[in-house]
Design a protein around this motif. Structure first.
Motif: not given
Length: 258
Positions: A158-165, A175-186, A202-207
């Motif tokens: 996720v973005s370090r400075s522009h993370r949104t709800p 994502l979490r239903p298929s990967h319950p142990d996922l970790v989030i990194d900024s 693995d994934v970058y989510v951007c809103y």
């Protein structure tokens, strides 16, 4: 194509030097009409890249040097001279120089250079091959910045400075239903794409609000590495050379996540 890539690499390096000169001393921060910050480093880097790419005769489009109309450009440079200006201002080192070549509305070549890390990622795709077929693709990393572990948790960036709800909602619902142990990194700037291309995430989510120049070089690199950048609304690839520059919300997927 190889000569254009070499020239873009050299331009990114020279722009990086100018950025670091500004970074090493006190600098002013100005606010543009769209409320985004800009510094002398952005402007100096843009001018350096423009002058170095001028001999190619290919039109130049930069965040700091936008033409009145690009609709007639079938092929052009698309540049973010300093991606992650907020990170630059915060002095955390997570900013990059991004240079892309757009051909027929697709990013077919990309260079990302991180001046503080002195790391470069680049790729080229066949000029008529937006999907980066194996016979035409080239992806390389110079002095890889991130450790790649074969066994690691499913990692979402996720973005370090522009993370949104909306980002957290997507992570939890999709994502979490298929990967319950996922970790989030900024992470700041296009370094998120670099990590996906390398396989250390693995994934970058951007809103958040991004523009075509924020993603073009990284998109080309990630495609060449087997990844994808898809609009959240319909799952289709990001579009370039639109009437205006803003990107819609998107998800970038590493090859590891497909």
């Amino acid at each position: 194509m190889e000569q254009l890539l070499e020239l873009a690499q050299h331009a990114a390096l020279e722009a990086g030097k100018a950025i670091m000169e500004v970074y090493a001393q006190p600098f002013e921060v100005y606010i543009k009409d769209d409320d985004s910050p800009v510094t002398q480093a952005d402007l100096r880097a843009s001018n350096i890249i423009k002058e170095m790419l001028k001999p190619t005769g290919i039109p130049f489009v930069s965040e700091e040097d936008l033409p009145p109309d690009r609709s007639q450009f079938k092929r052009y440079w698309l540049v973010d001279p300093l991606d992650g200006t907020v990170e630059f201002v915060n002095r955390n080192g997570e900013f990059t120089v991004n240079i892309a070549l757009i051909d027929d509305k697709q990013p077919v070549m990309g260079v990302i250079y991180a001046p503080v890390l002195d790391r470069m990622w680049n790729a080229e795709c066949g000029m008529q091959n937006a999907e980066c077929g194996m016979q035409n693709e080239s992806f390389s990393i110079h002095n890889s910045a991130f450790s790649i572990h074969k066994e690691r948790p499913f990692t979402v960036l996720v973005s370090r400075s522009h993370r949104t709800p909306e980002v957290d909602e997507y992570i939890n619902k999709v994502l979490r239903p298929s990967h319950p142990d996922l970790v989030i990194d900024s992470q700041g700037s296009s370094l998120k794409f670099a990590r996906l291309a390398e396989g250390s995430a693995d994934v970058y989510v951007c809103y958040s609000k991004t523009k075509e120049w924020d993603t073009a070089a990284a998109d080309a690199i990630l495609r060449a590495a087997g990844g994808k950048v898809l609009r959240i609304s319909d799952g289709q690839p990001l579009e370039y050379s639109k009437t205006d520059y803003p990107n819609p919300p998107f998800v970038a997927w590493a090859k590891t996540a497909q």
